[in-house]
Design a protein around this motif. Structure first.
Motif, short mmCIF file in Angstrom:
data_model
loop_
_atom_site.label_atom_id
_atom_site.label_comp_id
_atom_site.label_asym_id
_atom_site.label_seq_id
_atom_site.Cartn_x
_atom_site.Cartn_y
_atom_site.Cartn_z
N LEU A 1 36.23 46.52 40.35
CA LEU A 1 37.22 47.60 40.48
C LEU A 1 36.53 48.82 41.07
N ASP A 2 37.31 49.75 41.55
CA ASP A 2 36.76 51.00 42.06
C ASP A 2 36.65 52.01 40.93
N GLY A 3 35.55 52.75 40.90
CA GLY A 3 35.32 53.72 39.84
C GLY A 3 36.35 54.83 39.77
N ARG A 4 37.03 55.09 40.87
CA ARG A 4 38.08 56.11 40.82
C ARG A 4 39.33 55.59 40.13
N TRP A 5 39.48 54.27 40.07
CA TRP A 5 40.56 53.72 39.26
C TRP A 5 40.17 53.73 37.78
N THR A 6 39.00 53.18 37.46
CA THR A 6 38.59 53.11 36.06
C THR A 6 38.34 54.49 35.47
N GLY A 7 37.90 55.43 36.30
CA GLY A 7 37.59 56.75 35.78
C GLY A 7 38.77 57.70 35.72
N HIS A 8 39.69 57.59 36.70
CA HIS A 8 40.76 58.58 36.80
C HIS A 8 42.15 57.97 36.96
N GLY A 9 42.25 56.64 37.07
CA GLY A 9 43.54 56.02 37.33
C GLY A 9 44.08 56.41 38.69
N ASP A 10 43.19 56.59 39.68
CA ASP A 10 43.59 56.98 41.02
C ASP A 10 44.47 55.90 41.64
N PRO A 11 45.76 56.16 41.89
CA PRO A 11 46.65 55.11 42.40
C PRO A 11 46.26 54.58 43.77
N ASP A 12 45.48 55.36 44.56
CA ASP A 12 45.06 54.88 45.87
C ASP A 12 44.00 53.79 45.77
N LEU A 13 43.50 53.56 44.56
CA LEU A 13 42.50 52.51 44.34
C LEU A 13 42.98 51.51 43.30
N ASP A 14 44.29 51.36 43.20
CA ASP A 14 44.87 50.46 42.20
C ASP A 14 44.89 49.02 42.71
N PHE A 15 43.71 48.45 42.87
CA PHE A 15 43.57 47.04 43.23
C PHE A 15 42.23 46.58 42.69
N GLY A 16 42.09 45.28 42.53
CA GLY A 16 40.84 44.74 42.01
C GLY A 16 40.65 43.30 42.43
N PHE A 17 39.40 42.88 42.43
CA PHE A 17 39.05 41.50 42.77
C PHE A 17 38.37 40.85 41.57
N ALA A 18 38.69 39.61 41.34
CA ALA A 18 38.11 38.88 40.21
C ALA A 18 37.52 37.56 40.70
N ALA A 19 36.38 37.19 40.17
CA ALA A 19 35.79 35.88 40.45
C ALA A 19 36.16 34.96 39.30
N VAL A 20 36.72 33.80 39.63
CA VAL A 20 37.06 32.83 38.59
C VAL A 20 35.99 31.75 38.51
N ARG A 21 35.89 31.17 37.35
CA ARG A 21 34.92 30.12 37.10
C ARG A 21 35.31 28.85 37.85
#
Length: 298
Positions: free
Chosen positions: A158-178
């Protein structure tokens, strides 16, 4: 739940162990990376058929009017029941108060193991905590709930501006699955390809899983329309039927019905958690920051 730049620069990669105390950050140019991992040992077993069927979106999108939106523009299309896509599925997770779901999609990487969804489907920026028991189920539907298996998330970025501030411009994330049965998810179902800096007014197909209260078939919906510019880092899409649960739905250009994939330029989320009504949705624009974030997935 369908929810800009404060410090356009620092990135946070995250997964799921040691959640209370982040690991030390490692600066790599303008990218600041912090990593955590989810223990996947019990995740697949956690998501029984009945638990998946009873999962709900965490928040309900309004289908009514908002102060800035009087109603859908004339000619706004209505989503239709989709036959589904092998590359799109449900992202199930626990938040401490029940079982919930969003929408996610497989995205091509060298590791052949990546899933894209909204940032708010992985991390609660208000409570500053990651969700648990996160798993991706491609082409989920109640009549055939696990056609390609349950794929536990082992790590997420995730982007730190999402986790830190809930910045909607960074409201996306990537996940690696097993890997499951020794196989990578991309080798089993295929993948969309990532595209950044595509601009606006693009014809996209959006596939997602709306809240069962409004769409009891518990199957995905699909709709195509042109995107529009809401702001520098937010794009919009008009189509009726995108209630909560569609958060994370991929915005796909050049969708190929044979491969059930195309080129992804956004994931439903961002402004108003993705939109305050079922007929207008938003997604953060994928720019070079998003492209950099994807390169961290392994």
């Amino acid at each position: 739940m369908k929810i800009r730049p404060l410090l356009h620069g620092a990135l946070l990669t995250a997964s799921l162990s040691s959640l209370a105390v982040p690991a030390a950050a490692a600066d790599t140019g303008t990218v600041r990376v912090v990593s955590h991992e989810q223990d996947t040992a019990s995740v697949a077993a956690y998501w029984t058929v009945s638990r998946m069927a009873s999962a709900t979106p965490e928040r309900i999108r309004s289908s009514g009017k908002t102060p800035d939106l009087a109603g859908p523009p004339a000619g706004t299309p209505t989503s239709k029941r989709s036959g589904g896509s092998k590359v799109v599925g449900a992202v199930f997770y626990s938040n401490g108060s029940g079982s919930h779901y969003c929408t996610g999609s497989v995205i091509h990487t060298a590791g052949r193991n990546a899933v894209l969804t909204a940032g708010h489907c992985l991390y609660d920026a208000n409570k500053h905590r990651y969700f648990s028991n996160i798993a991706f189920v491609p082409d989920y539907n109640t009549s055939h709930p696990r056609p390609y298996g349950v794929w536990p998330v082992r790590q997420m970025w995730l982007d730190g501006r999402w986790t830190g501030h809930g910045d909607p411009d960074l409201d996306f994330g990537f996940a690696a699955v097993r890997t499951v049965g020794g196989r990578h998810i991309e080798n089993v179902v295929g993948a969309n390809k990532f595209r950044a800096t595509q601009g606006f007014h693009k014809w996209v197909t959006v596939i997602g899983y709306p809240q069962k209260r409004y769409y009891p078939a518990d199957r995905p919906i699909q709709c195509s329309n042109y995107t529009f510019k809401h702001s520098t880092f937010q794009q919009g899409f008009d189509c009726k039927g995108y209630y909560d649960g569609t958060s994370g739905s991929p915005w796909i250009m050049n969708y190929n019905s044979h491969t059930q994939s195309g080129y992804v330029i956004g994931a439903l989320g961002g402004f108003q958690a993705g939109g305050a009504t079922d007929w207008r949705s938003y997604a953060a624009v994928f720019d070079n920051d998003a492209a950099t974030l994807l390169t961290k997935v392994n």
